[in-house]
Enzyme design. Structure first.
Site, mmCIF file in Angstrom:
data_model
loop_
_atom_site.group_PDB
_atom_site.id
_atom_site.type_symbol
_atom_site.label_atom_id
_atom_site.label_comp_id
_atom_site.label_asym_id
_atom_site.label_seq_id
_atom_site.Cartn_x
_atom_site.Cartn_y
_atom_site.Cartn_z
ATOM 1 N N HIS A 1 -9.933 4.954 -4.364
ATOM 2 C CA HIS A 1 -9.997 4.965 -2.896
ATOM 3 C C HIS A 1 -8.659 4.546 -2.297
ATOM 4 O O HIS A 1 -8.144 5.205 -1.382
ATOM 5 C CB HIS A 1 -11.093 4.013 -2.421
ATOM 6 N N GLU A 2 -8.080 3.463 -2.808
ATOM 7 C CA GLU A 2 -6.790 3.015 -2.296
ATOM 8 C C GLU A 2 -5.693 4.021 -2.620
ATOM 9 O O GLU A 2 -4.760 4.210 -1.828
ATOM 10 C CB GLU A 2 -6.441 1.638 -2.871
ATOM 11 N N HIS B 1 -5.422 6.568 -0.011
ATOM 12 C CA HIS B 1 -4.567 6.229 1.133
ATOM 13 C C HIS B 1 -3.109 6.586 0.844
ATOM 14 O O HIS B 1 -2.389 7.059 1.735
ATOM 15 C CB HIS B 1 -4.678 4.740 1.456
ATOM 16 N N HIS C 1 -0.802 9.235 2.923
ATOM 17 C CA HIS C 1 0.545 8.923 3.409
ATOM 18 C C HIS C 1 1.538 9.984 2.951
ATOM 19 O O HIS C 1 2.372 10.458 3.740
ATOM 20 C CB HIS C 1 0.961 7.543 2.900
#
Length: 240
Positions: free
Chosen positions: A99-100, A103, A107
């Site tokens: 999940h991270e 991110h 980006h």
């Protein structure tokens, strides 16, 4: 004796929802943290692999202390994985790491809601800290001033500024929702496409990430409810 019914009507239900969502995350993470990934890779290894298959080479992975304190910092391009994630081979830990990583992929690909959320961070911090304070200050000032024409408009101005500031904070919470849901969706799709997990493992990971998503929903609803409460309090003062 004065009873603030607005808190009971607007805020208390969302506080209860937030507590439930937090408990759900802990419960599901604990459950699926006992299920080891069949590929026997750690959260850090999964993150490294997902970054590599997405041709992202400028993001560093670091350890951060705590439990489920995982995060991605776009400013430093650092993917921080917590003690409960970085060296764990559970499907829960890998799901959180993925999940991270989602991110970081957002980006790298210029996902617009992520950029907008970053832009709003300074104003949202100010709004969440000082917005409610200004509203309460304006209401108290207005009540103390009573019907004095010279101070009534000033009190309302202070209140309105507080509501506007807090509205920016609410906007931040709302924009956070698509950012977090998109990161989870990216994580699940990539884990499946890269054959990191099979269908059964993905079901467990999806439940963990779904519970985590509920915490963001609860936070957004709490922010909205708090804003509505401030508006009602302001309107009540003007009617007096």
């Amino acid at each position: 004796m004065y009873y603030d019914y607005t808190y009971l009507i607007f805020v208390l239900p969302t506080v209860i929802l937030s507590l439930w969502a937090s408990a759900l995350v802990k419960s599901r993470f604990a459950k699926y943290n006992k299920v080891q990934c069949k590929r026997n890779i750690t959260g850090a290894q999964a993150a490294q692999y997902l970054l590599r298959v997405n041709n992202i080479t400028d993001v560093k992975i670091a350890r951060i202390s705590g439990h489920l304190t995982d995060n991605y910092n776009p400013s430093t391009k650092t993917l921080s994985l917590s003690d409960s994630t970085i060296n764990s081979s559970s499907i829960a830990a890998i799901g959180v790491a993925a999940h991270e990583t989602g991110h970081a992929i957002q980006h790298a690909k210029g996902y617009k809601p992520l950029g907008l959320r970053r832009t709003l961070v300074p104003a949202a911090n100010i709004g969440s800290r000082f917005g409610p304070l200004l509203v309460i200050l304006g209401i108290c000032f207005g009540s103390a001033a009573g019907s004095t024409a010279d101070y009534g408009p000033l009190a309302q101005l202070i209140t309105n500024i507080g509501i506007i500031l807090f509205s920016i904070s609410v906007l931040f919470y709302l924009i956070t929702l698509p950012v977090e849901f998109n990161a989870s969706n990216r994580a699940l799709k990539i884990l499946k496409k890269a054959n990191v997990m099979d269908e059964e493992e993905l079901k467990g990971t999806k439940k963990v990430l779904g519970a985590a998503a509920m915490t963001y929903v609860a936070s957004a609803l709490t922010a909205i409810a708090s804003l509505l409460r401030l508006i009602v309090l302001s309107n009540n003062r003007r009617r007096r």
